[in-house]
Motif scaffolding. Structure first.
Motif, PDB file in Angstrom:
ATOM      1  N   MET A 186       5.833  36.048 104.757  1.00 15.76           N
ATOM      2  CA  MET A 186       4.975  36.074 103.579  1.00 15.76           C
ATOM      3  C   MET A 186       4.636  37.496 103.159  1.00 15.76           C
ATOM      4  O   MET A 186       4.525  37.788 101.964  1.00 15.76           O
ATOM      5  N   ALA A 187       4.446  38.386 104.123  1.00 16.96           N
ATOM      6  CA  ALA A 187       4.161  39.784 103.783  1.00 16.96           C
ATOM      7  C   ALA A 187       5.311  40.382 102.983  1.00 16.96           C
ATOM      8  O   ALA A 187       5.105  41.059 101.966  1.00 16.96           O
ATOM      9  N   VAL A 188       6.540  40.119 103.428  1.00 14.30           N
ATOM     10  CA  VAL A 188       7.718  40.625 102.717  1.00 14.30           C
ATOM     11  C   VAL A 188       7.872  39.921 101.380  1.00 14.30           C
ATOM     12  O   VAL A 188       8.158  40.554 100.357  1.00 14.30           O
ATOM     13  N   SER A 189       7.663  38.615 101.356  1.00 14.49           N
ATOM     14  CA  SER A 189       7.819  37.827 100.138  1.00 14.49           C
ATOM     15  C   SER A 189       6.868  38.280  99.045  1.00 14.49           C
ATOM     16  O   SER A 189       7.282  38.495  97.893  1.00 14.49           O
ATOM     17  N   TYR A 228      -1.588  39.627  99.358  1.00 16.55           N
ATOM     18  CA  TYR A 228      -1.274  39.023 100.663  1.00 16.55           C
ATOM     19  C   TYR A 228      -2.544  38.809 101.479  1.00 16.55           C
ATOM     20  O   TYR A 228      -2.766  37.731 102.048  1.00 16.55           O
ATOM     21  N   LEU A 229      -3.393  39.818 101.517  1.00 18.42           N
ATOM     22  CA  LEU A 229      -4.654  39.703 102.258  1.00 18.42           C
ATOM     23  C   LEU A 229      -5.563  38.644 101.628  1.00 18.42           C
ATOM     24  O   LEU A 229      -6.251  37.903 102.337  1.00 18.42           O
ATOM     25  N   LEU A 230      -5.545  38.574 100.290  1.00 25.86           N
ATOM     26  CA  LEU A 230      -6.334  37.553  99.603  1.00 25.86           C
ATOM     27  C   LEU A 230      -5.829  36.150  99.950  1.00 25.86           C
ATOM     28  O   LEU A 230      -6.626  35.232 100.191  1.00 25.86           O
ATOM     29  N   LEU A 231      -4.518  35.993  99.983  1.00 28.88           N
ATOM     30  CA  LEU A 231      -3.944  34.696 100.325  1.00 28.88           C
ATOM     31  C   LEU A 231      -4.315  34.285 101.752  1.00 28.88           C
ATOM     32  O   LEU A 231      -4.594  33.101 102.005  1.00 28.88           O
ATOM     33  N   LEU A 232      -4.335  35.232 102.664  1.00 24.98           N
ATOM     34  CA  LEU A 232      -4.772  34.934 104.028  1.00 24.98           C
ATOM     35  C   LEU A 232      -6.212  34.440 104.043  1.00 24.98           C
ATOM     36  O   LEU A 232      -6.572  33.526 104.797  1.00 24.98           O
TER      37      LEU A 232
END
Length: 218
Positions: free
Chosen positions: A81-84, A201-205
């Motif tokens: 997910m980080a790469v995506s 990404y951090l928000l999605l986490l």
């Protein structure tokens, strides 16, 4: 049985909403009525609604376990997910006449193509990583079907889009534009986009558990 019917219907709705509106003739009609920005906003809203429906249906389908969950699988998802998300941040709304999601495509320069220099279809690559990353820790039948279809769609979509653009642009123009250079230089715009991707990404986490109902952390 009803849950499987709803799930099948959700999948059909998802793929219809992602294929019919973007057909050149249909898209031209909508753009003529709403404008390019209106098409993008309405299509984005439709895509989010269809995705929400299919995820909801998958989460409520009967559980048929194909393989067990293990903590290490979440690490694979987090990395994928980080790469995506980073790839998506580098690709969205930048010139790219070779795929979808591009903006100001007439300004595209194959010798300074950014992420497009590495892959003509960065958003499909991002989707593929998202699908495969989520497939590994979700070993029940409904989710295997869901993420397997997304992975297949992103993989096969490259060839479909290439053929469509070869027809629309003309083979000679398409070949010229597709001869991109892989640029490893870090630009200010690229750095900003990458930082935005990390923030998303951090928000999605942070919101994943509240929205999906499952924590992505091991």
């Amino acid at each position: 049985m009803l849950d499987w019917v709803i799930y099948t219907l959700a999948i059909i709705v998802f793929f219809l909403t992602h294929s019919i509106p973007v057909r050149p003739a249909n898209k031209a009609k909508v753009v003529a009525q709403l404008g390019a920005r209106g098409f993008t906003l309405s299509y984005s809203a439709l895509s989010i609604a269809a995705l929400s429906f299919v995820i909801y249906a998958a989460n409520h389908a009967p559980i048929v376990e194909l393989w067990p969950w293990a903590p290490w699988q979440n690490h694979v998802t987090l990395l994928a997910m980080a790469v995506s998300v980073t790839i998506a941040a580098l690709a969205i709304a930048r010139p790219n006449p070779l795929s979808f999601g591009g903006r100001n495509n007439h300004t595209f320069n194959p010798h300074a193509a950014g992420i497009v220099g590495w892959t003509r279809h960065p958003l499909l690559v991002a989707l593929l990583l998202w699908a495969l990353g989520h497939l590994i820790p979700n070993g029940n039948l409904a989710h295997v079907i869901l993420f397997g279809l997304f992975a297949s769609f992103s993989f096969l979509g490259k060839r479909i889009i290439d053929k469509r653009n070869q027809r629309l642009l003309g083979l000679e123009t398409w070949q010229h534009l597709s001869h991109t250079q892989r640029d490893i230089a870090i630009t200010r715009t690229g750095l900003i986009r990458a930082c935005i991707g990390i923030a998303i990404y951090l928000l999605l986490l942070h919101v994943h558990s509240a929205i999906i109902g499952v924590t992505p952390l091991p």
